[in-house]
Design an enzyme around this catalytic site. Structure first.
Site, short mmCIF file in Angstrom:
data_model
loop_
_atom_site.label_atom_id
_atom_site.label_comp_id
_atom_site.label_asym_id
_atom_site.label_seq_id
_atom_site.Cartn_x
_atom_site.Cartn_y
_atom_site.Cartn_z
N HIS A 181 3.40 9.83 2.08
CA HIS A 181 4.32 9.59 0.95
C HIS A 181 5.64 9.05 1.54
O HIS A 181 5.66 8.05 2.24
CB HIS A 181 4.45 10.91 0.19
N HIS B 155 -1.58 1.45 -1.17
CA HIS B 155 -0.92 2.21 -2.23
C HIS B 155 -1.97 2.65 -3.22
O HIS B 155 -2.92 1.91 -3.49
CB HIS B 155 0.15 1.37 -2.94
N ASP C 53 7.67 0.97 1.89
CA ASP C 53 8.20 1.52 3.14
C ASP C 53 7.94 0.65 4.36
O ASP C 53 8.39 0.99 5.45
CB ASP C 53 7.61 2.92 3.37
#
Ligand code: CMC
Length: 391
Positions: free
Chosen positions: A228, A269, A325
């Site tokens: 995460h 994802h 990210d």
């Protein structure tokens, strides 16, 4: 043994109704309260977007001024709270400290807190949005063994965070508007993402009417994981491990090998099966920031890695694209933020999302305590044998 739908990882279960964020994974579309993320990132500040997420509408000029005033006047944390840091080793991970210290706010705001009162919910949201940067900066100062810097009300949300992290009692820190703006945009991109793991954790913890500061602490703990929010830290560590463009193929092979636990961090994802719209915006900021702060060889490495992975059948078939990210860590690093502080940055940004979902859940007349069922796969009913009959 069980009569309930089995859905590990909740891939096809709607856990709630929500009017906050919409995302279409096939189109790569993300909307906050109906507004496209691209427009919000370009035209608004993080506090404007925070107001939107919390209240459902963008603020007028006067509402924004009032909101900025409220947030900047809740940034202080009680001196007693600062003593909590003394209980941590100097090298404790800041996410460990944040989980503990934010949870401990429940001890300061509990007896007089009535979660059924909308005004109390609002002040809780304001306190959390305001105090999170102060707590994160205090974690950093504890790590580097420097004195805590008090917040400054005359600075912007991100300007104040940079001040609390990098100024010292002996020396002011000159805030660079490019750094301030880049951080603000990153915070907008990270502000909410519907029912992700940490937001679902906050909802589940809060569904028992638990203290909201404790529920947010649960969200911080969940965010820390490398699958995460911890991915931004993991990406930088992975790029350092890869080291050179010539090693990329070797690491791609490791990521594809089912007997190897190595994964391409910042890739893939649960919902986006086309591209992550936040990653596109971030890549653009990356170029702007590096133009100012000097190139980071990791940027070249990341771009080559992306290019090679996106040509590889394994990643194409599984629709694995760079996520938010993949590039955010490179920006934070260029701004002088140490790797351990990347996930706390994400936590600061996501606080408004968490608390908006908590408010939505608590205000819902149809609210129920979250209580998933299971498929039982254990032993059938049996009789307890005497001690001598076991084994
Ligand atoms: N590297 C290599 N293989 C991968 C990766 C990856 N990063 N991500 C997924 N896969 C493979 C996975 O092994 C599986 O293969 P197979 O079908 O052969 O078993 C397939 O792709 C589907 O993946 P999954 O694990 O079933 O997908 P998921 O939806 O459960 O997990 C994820 C999503 C984000 C946890 C996962 O892609 C991952 O671990 N990525 C790396 C960590 C990361 O970047 N996390 C940040 C997510 S975005 C920020 C946030 O909001 O948290």
């Amino acid at each position: 043994f069980g009569y309930f739908t089995y859905d590990p990882g909740f891939v096809s279960t709607s856990s709630c109704k929500s009017a906050i964020t919409y995302l279409d994974g096939d189109k790569g579309e993300l909307l906050y309260r109906g507004y496209p993320i691209e427009q919000l990132a370009e035209q608004c500040s993080h506090l404007e977007v925070s107001y939107l997420l919390l209240n459902g509408e963008l603020p007028t000029a006067q509402q924004l001024t009032d909101f900025e005033h409220i947030i900047s006047h809740h940034t202080l944390i009680k001196d007693a709270l600062l003593k909590f840091f003394d209980g941590f080793n100097y090298d404790a991970h800041p996410m460990a400290m944040m989980t503990g210290v934010v949870g401990s706010l429940a001890g300061f705001y509990h007896d007089n807190l009535n979660i059924l009162d909308p005004e109390h919910r609002k002040i809780t949201a304001h306190r959390l949005i305001a105090k999170m940067p102060t707590i994160a900066a205090a974690c950093y100062k504890h790590n580097i063994q420097q004195p805590f810097m008090y917040p400054r009300n005359d600075l912007s949300y991100c300007g104040n965070l940079l001040h609390m992290m990098f100024a010292t009692p002996c020396e002011e820190y000159e805030i660079d508007p490019i750094a301030e703006k880049a951080m603000d945009v990153l915070f907008i991109l990270h502000a909410d993402h519907e029912q992700n793991a940490s937001t679902s954790t906050v909802r589940l913890a809060g569904s028992s009417d638990a203290n909201p500061y404790a529920a947010i602490a649960a969200g911080i703990a969940c965010l820390w994981g490398p699958a995460h929010g911890g991915a931004n830290e993991a990406v930088l560590r992975m790029l350092d491990q890869i080291g050179d463009v010539s090693n990329i193929e070797k690491y791609i092979a490791k990521a594809k090998d089912k007997n190897d636990s190595f994964k391409l961090m910042g890739f893939g994802h649960r919902v986006y099966k086309n591209f992550d719209p936040r990653a596109k915006i971030i890549k653009g900021i990356c170029h702007q920031v590096l133009a100012k702060y000097g190139n980071d060889p990791r940027m070249e490495l990341a771009m080559r890695l992306e290019e090679i992975a996106l040509r590889d059948e394994y990643f194409v078939e599984r629709k694995l694209y760079p996520n938010v990210d993949f590039y955010s860590g490179i920006i934070y690093k260029a701004l002088g933020i140490p790797v351990e502080m990347f996930t706390p940055m994400f936590a600061i940004a996501r606080t408004v999302g968490w608390i908006s979902h908590w408010v939505e859940m608590i205000s819902d007349p149809a609210k129920k305590i979250g209580r998933p069922r299971q498929l039982y796969i254990g032993a059938a009913k049996r009789t307890v044998p005497g001690l001598g009959e076991r084994g």
